[in-house]
Design a protein around this motif. Structure first.
Motif, PDB file in Angstrom:
ATOM      1  N   ASN A 196      18.090   0.088  -2.766  1.00  0.00           N
ATOM      2  CA  ASN A 196      18.853  -1.169  -2.745  1.00  0.00           C
ATOM      3  C   ASN A 196      17.975  -2.380  -2.448  1.00  0.00           C
ATOM      4  O   ASN A 196      18.441  -3.364  -1.879  1.00  0.00           O
ATOM      5  CB  ASN A 196      20.021  -1.086  -1.748  1.00  0.00           C
ATOM      6  N   LYS A 197      16.710  -2.311  -2.856  1.00  0.00           N
ATOM      7  CA  LYS A 197      15.782  -3.432  -2.656  1.00  0.00           C
ATOM      8  C   LYS A 197      15.134  -3.866  -3.964  1.00  0.00           C
ATOM      9  O   LYS A 197      14.175  -4.625  -3.951  1.00  0.00           O
ATOM     10  CB  LYS A 197      14.718  -3.045  -1.632  1.00  0.00           C
ATOM     11  N   GLY A 198      15.629  -3.344  -5.094  1.00  0.00           N
ATOM     12  CA  GLY A 198      15.133  -3.760  -6.398  1.00  0.00           C
ATOM     13  C   GLY A 198      14.082  -2.866  -7.026  1.00  0.00           C
ATOM     14  O   GLY A 198      13.727  -3.063  -8.187  1.00  0.00           O
ATOM     15  N   TYR A 199      13.592  -1.879  -6.308  1.00  0.00           N
ATOM     16  CA  TYR A 199      12.546  -1.007  -6.854  1.00  0.00           C
ATOM     17  C   TYR A 199      13.052  -0.205  -8.054  1.00  0.00           C
ATOM     18  O   TYR A 199      12.360  -0.081  -9.069  1.00  0.00           O
ATOM     19  CB  TYR A 199      12.020  -0.042  -5.791  1.00  0.00           C
ATOM     20  N   GLY A 200      14.239   0.343  -7.950  1.00  0.00           N
ATOM     21  CA  GLY A 200      14.793   1.134  -9.053  1.00  0.00           C
ATOM     22  C   GLY A 200      15.025   0.298 -10.291  1.00  0.00           C
ATOM     23  O   GLY A 200      14.694   0.716 -11.402  1.00  0.00           O
ATOM     24  N   SER A 201      15.571  -0.902 -10.108  1.00  0.00           N
ATOM     25  CA  SER A 201      15.780  -1.805 -11.251  1.00  0.00           C
ATOM     26  C   SER A 201      14.457  -2.162 -11.893  1.00  0.00           C
ATOM     27  O   SER A 201      14.330  -2.187 -13.133  1.00  0.00           O
ATOM     28  CB  SER A 201      16.500  -3.076 -10.803  1.00  0.00           C
ATOM     29  N   PHE A 202      13.461  -2.451 -11.082  1.00  0.00           N
ATOM     30  CA  PHE A 202      12.126  -2.774 -11.570  1.00  0.00           C
ATOM     31  C   PHE A 202      11.574  -1.606 -12.400  1.00  0.00           C
ATOM     32  O   PHE A 202      11.007  -1.789 -13.476  1.00  0.00           O
ATOM     33  CB  PHE A 202      11.230  -3.074 -10.368  1.00  0.00           C
ATOM     34  N   LEU A 203      11.795  -0.393 -11.928  1.00  0.00           N
ATOM     35  CA  LEU A 203      11.326   0.797 -12.614  1.00  0.00           C
ATOM     36  C   LEU A 203      12.057   0.997 -13.943  1.00  0.00           C
ATOM     37  O   LEU A 203      11.437   1.309 -14.963  1.00  0.00           O
ATOM     38  CB  LEU A 203      11.515   2.009 -11.696  1.00  0.00           C
ATOM     39  N   ILE A 204      13.356   0.800 -13.964  1.00  0.00           N
ATOM     40  CA  ILE A 204      14.121   0.932 -15.212  1.00  0.00           C
ATOM     41  C   ILE A 204      13.656  -0.104 -16.230  1.00  0.00           C
ATOM     42  O   ILE A 204      13.525   0.194 -17.420  1.00  0.00           O
ATOM     43  CB  ILE A 204      15.638   0.817 -14.957  1.00  0.00           C
ATOM     44  N   HIS A 205      13.379  -1.334 -15.792  1.00  0.00           N
ATOM     45  CA  HIS A 205      12.879  -2.358 -16.725  1.00  0.00           C
ATOM     46  C   HIS A 205      11.517  -1.957 -17.284  1.00  0.00           C
ATOM     47  O   HIS A 205      11.225  -2.203 -18.458  1.00  0.00           O
ATOM     48  CB  HIS A 205      12.834  -3.725 -16.052  1.00  0.00           C
ATOM     49  N   LYS A 206      10.685  -1.321 -16.480  1.00  0.00           N
ATOM     50  CA  LYS A 206       9.399  -0.816 -16.958  1.00  0.00           C
ATOM     51  C   LYS A 206       9.616   0.279 -18.000  1.00  0.00           C
ATOM     52  O   LYS A 206       8.925   0.330 -19.023  1.00  0.00           O
ATOM     53  CB  LYS A 206       8.561  -0.287 -15.781  1.00  0.00           C
ATOM     54  N   ILE A 207      10.570   1.163 -17.758  1.00  0.00           N
ATOM     55  CA  ILE A 207      10.876   2.226 -18.712  1.00  0.00           C
ATOM     56  C   ILE A 207      11.356   1.624 -20.030  1.00  0.00           C
ATOM     57  O   ILE A 207      10.953   2.068 -21.109  1.00  0.00           O
ATOM     58  CB  ILE A 207      11.922   3.197 -18.129  1.00  0.00           C
TER      59      ILE A 207
ATOM     60  N   GLU B 223       0.812  -1.221   0.000  1.00  0.00           N
ATOM     61  CA  GLU B 223       0.000   0.000   0.000  1.00  0.00           C
ATOM     62  C   GLU B 223       0.846   1.272   0.000  1.00  0.00           C
ATOM     63  O   GLU B 223       0.316   2.369   0.088  1.00  0.00           O
ATOM     64  CB  GLU B 223      -0.939   0.012   1.219  1.00  0.00           C
ATOM     65  N   GLU B 224       2.159   1.124  -0.095  1.00  0.00           N
ATOM     66  CA  GLU B 224       3.049   2.275   0.014  1.00  0.00           C
ATOM     67  C   GLU B 224       3.630   2.655  -1.349  1.00  0.00           C
ATOM     68  O   GLU B 224       4.124   1.808  -2.088  1.00  0.00           O
ATOM     69  CB  GLU B 224       4.190   1.933   0.976  1.00  0.00           C
ATOM     70  N   LEU B 225       3.578   3.937  -1.678  1.00  0.00           N
ATOM     71  CA  LEU B 225       4.227   4.445  -2.880  1.00  0.00           C
ATOM     72  C   LEU B 225       5.691   4.709  -2.535  1.00  0.00           C
ATOM     73  O   LEU B 225       5.989   5.436  -1.593  1.00  0.00           O
ATOM     74  CB  LEU B 225       3.540   5.726  -3.349  1.00  0.00           C
ATOM     75  N   VAL B 226       6.602   4.092  -3.297  1.00  0.00           N
ATOM     76  CA  VAL B 226       8.015   4.146  -2.918  1.00  0.00           C
ATOM     77  C   VAL B 226       8.898   4.892  -3.911  1.00  0.00           C
ATOM     78  O   VAL B 226      10.074   5.123  -3.637  1.00  0.00           O
ATOM     79  CB  VAL B 226       8.587   2.729  -2.665  1.00  0.00           C
ATOM     80  N   GLY B 227       8.360   5.286  -5.064  1.00  0.00           N
ATOM     81  CA  GLY B 227       9.189   6.010  -6.009  1.00  0.00           C
ATOM     82  C   GLY B 227       8.465   6.290  -7.308  1.00  0.00           C
ATOM     83  O   GLY B 227       7.316   5.885  -7.490  1.00  0.00           O
TER      84      GLY B 227
END
Length: 153
Positions: free
Chosen positions: A99-110, A61-65
């Motif tokens: 450092n929990k994978g959120y940024g990588s997940f976001l880059i893959h979406k981009i 339920e949390e928006l993280v980036g």
């Protein structure tokens, strides 16, 4: 973890705080400290432009980036050939969630978004003193192709 597109400028303004304050800490001569009212008005003026796209990362339920991407159509001219690219203005993950994978997940979406929109590449830049950003983007396969330099006068 999920990623969704948004035009909710209020959410984007709140999620911008970390990256805005990082820039203000690194380069106080150029960047202001995050001011929610001003940043909200700024995002309000940008979200409805058709070439700008915003993605938000949500964990439970949390928006993280979020990420802010602009589709740029470079026309053919006497010097350059025509091409389309996705320019990433900002990627920001809340500090406690890094450092929990959120940024990588976001880059893959981009990257998926770029392929879906027939973009030839994704480009971005970061401040040279932001060593965490440099390391993150290099790890994901981004390659330097241009140096941006300056001279104070």
């Amino acid at each position: 973890m999920e990623i969704f597109a948004t035009e909710d400028y209020r959410i984007l303004a709140k999620l911008n705080e970390g990256v805005q304050n990082l820039h203000a800490d690194l380069f106080p001569e150029f960047f202001k400290v995050h001011n929610l009212a001003e940043i909200t008005e700024f995002f309000k003026s940008v979200v409805d432009k058709p070439e700008h796209h915003f993605f938000v990362v949500k964990d439970i339920e949390e928006l993280v980036g979020y990420a802010w991407i602009e589709i740029k159509n470079i026309p053919e001219g006497p010097i350059k050939k025509a091409f389309r690219l996705g320019y990433v203005h900002q990627v920001s993950i809340n500090e406690e969630k890094r450092n929990k994978g959120y940024g990588s997940f976001l880059i893959h979406k981009i990257a998926s978004f770029a392929r879906e929109n027939n973009l030839s590449r994704i480009e971005l830049d970061y401040w040279i003193d932001n060593k965490n950003a440099r390391s993150f983007y290099e790890k994901l396969g981004f390659v330097k192709f241009r140096e941006h330099v300056y001279m104070d006068v």
